[in-house]
Structures are given as structure tokens and as C-alpha cells.
Design an enzyme around this catalytic site. Structure first.
Site, PDB file in Angstrom:
ATOM      1  CB  THR A 118       2.215 -24.227  29.274  1.00  0.00           C
ATOM      2  OG1 THR A 118       1.226 -24.226  28.180  1.00  0.00           O
ATOM      3  CG2 THR A 118       1.979 -22.840  29.940  1.00  0.00           C
ATOM      4  CD  GLU A 136      -1.411 -21.780  29.351  1.00  0.00           C
ATOM      5  OE1 GLU A 136      -1.290 -23.088  29.096  1.00  0.00           O
ATOM      6  OE2 GLU A 136      -1.442 -21.151  30.373  1.00  0.00           O
ATOM      7  CG  HIS A 137      -3.070 -26.114  27.302  1.00  0.00           C
ATOM      8  ND1 HIS A 137      -4.230 -26.756  26.734  1.00  0.00           N
ATOM      9  CD2 HIS A 137      -3.731 -25.218  28.286  1.00  0.00           C
ATOM     10  CE1 HIS A 137      -5.502 -26.114  27.116  1.00  0.00           C
ATOM     11  NE2 HIS A 137      -4.918 -25.280  27.875  1.00  0.00           N
ATOM     12  CG  ASP A 138      -2.991 -29.537  24.522  1.00  0.00           C
ATOM     13  OD1 ASP A 138      -2.410 -30.580  24.466  1.00  0.00           O
ATOM     14  OD2 ASP A 138      -3.479 -29.178  25.633  1.00  0.00           O
ATOM     15  CG  ASN A 156      -6.940 -27.038  23.169  1.00  0.00           C
ATOM     16  OD1 ASN A 156      -6.549 -27.936  22.447  1.00  0.00           O
ATOM     17  ND2 ASN A 156      -7.259 -26.725  24.149  1.00  0.00           N
TER      18      ASN A 156
END
Length: 215
Positions: A118, A136-138, A156
């Protein structure tokens, strides 16, 4: 210009990557071979199988290899071998892989079909992302990390060098202030549900994931 590309490893991983590399190089005048120092057959799936010495000695204007070996420590050794021999480390990416915003991937990644990244993700050298995995993000992924098929890596999360995440594993989302951390060389078993940090070198299994106790 003569281009020579080698898929290092003629086992299952390499045989899954060769068709992706072939499609990626469609229209490019390049010869594709497997590199495998232990394979006894002369060809696999229509491609010649050469030892490393043959690959290095074959005349070519451009020489590149993708490291399709599941063992991450061996993968690192092969990375050093290629670097010393001035062989380019190739990245292979399935055409239907999805990559969104601000995704940084270091050389040598092997990205299988239906993989999704992402946004705001950093990934190190020679990452293996098998089919239907997502990041996923970060997230921050280290060097020589392996995701088996269907890994769910939520936002995260920090995965350190040489970690192995097994088929269908689910990694809970961390927070910006406290990312969930999977330590260097840790192993997450097939189908495990990771809800908290995993120390370096530890193998976890189950739901929720707990350290493996060998009887």
C-alpha cells in the site's frame, strides 16, 4: 548488446520466478538460464541449467542474476558473490503486483503474483514476497526477509533482517508510536497470529503466536 540473465536456484522458488522474469523481459534480446551449482540436469522447464562458473565465463555485454533461493543466509552469500563479480542483482515483479504511494524497494526483490504494497513502505535488499502476500502502510522490512504465500502484514510493522514469515501468517497492526517488531532472524510459523513483538532468533507458532517449545 548481449544480455544474460540467470535465476539463481533451479528449485521450486526459482521455477516460480523464471516465468515472471521471462514475461518481464518480453521484447528484450536476452538469454535466460538457471544457475545452480548442485543441479545435475542440463535443463529445467526449457531453460539451461549452468553452474556459477559457466554463467560468469559466458560472453555477455550485460549480466544479471535474481536470487531465487529460499534460505536467506545463502541468499546473502549469493548477493555478495554477485556483487564481487559485478553481476547486477535483478528485481523481478509480477505484472499484477500492486504498488501504491511512496514504496521504496531495494534491489533483488522477487515479487510474485497478487502481492500488494500500500503506502509509505521501505523494503530492504532481496525481499521475497510470495503469492497473495500483502504489506500495509508504514511498514519497514529489512534485508533478506522472506514472506511465504498469503502473509498478512498489517500497518506499522517492522520486520528485521533475515526474518521468515510462514504461509498465511497474520501480523497485527502496530502504531506510529510503537510499531510491532519482528526481530532479526525470527521465524513465524504457518498460520500464526502475531499480536506482540517477537525477539530476534525466536520461532513462534499458533494463535496467538507463542515461542515454539521443542519436546
Amino acid at each position: 548488446m548481449t544480455a544474460l540473465y540467470g535465476v539463481y536456484g533451479a528449485g521450486g522458488c526459482g521455477r516460480g520466478i523464471m516465468p515472471l522474469l521471462r514475461e518481464q523481459l518480453r521484447g528484450v534480446d536476452a538469454r535466460l538460464v538457471f544457475i545452480d551449482d548442485g543441479e545435475q540436469t542440463e535443463s529445467v522447464n526449457g531453460h539451461a541449467v549452468w553452474p556459477w562458473e559457466r554463467f560468469i565465463e559466458e560472453p555477455a555485454d550485460q549480466r544479471a542474476a535474481c536470487l531465487a533461493v529460499a534460505n536467506s543466509r545463502i541468499r546473502e552469500q549469493l548477493f555478495e558473490r554477485c556483487t564481487q563479480a559485478r553481476v547486477e542483482i535483478a528485481t523481478v515483479r509480477a505484472a499484477n503486483a500492486v504498488e501504491m504511494d511512496d514504496v521504496e524497494i531495494e534491489p533483488g526483490a522477487l515479487i510474485s503474483p497478487f502481492v500488494t504494497f500500500t503506502s509509505n513502505i521501505c523494503i530492504g535488499r532481496c525481499f521475497h514476497a510470495n503469492v497473495y502476500s500483502y504489506v500495509e502502510h508504514d511498514c519497514r522490512i529489512g534485508d533478506f526477509v522472506t514472506f511465504a504465500p498469503g502473509v498478512h502484514c498489517n500497518g506499522n510493522v517492522h520486520v528485521q533482517d533475515h526474518a521468515y514469515i510462514g504461509t498465511g501468517a497474520i501480523i497485527r497492526q502496530g502504531t506510529p508510536e510503537r510499531p510491532l517488531v519482528i526481530g532479526q532472524g525470527a521465524v513465524v510459523g504457518m498460520g500464526a497470529v502475531v499480536t506482540k513483538d517477537i525477539p530476534a532468533g525466536v520461532t513462534v507458532v499458533g494463535n496467538p503466536a507463542r515461542p515454539l517449545v521443542k519436546g
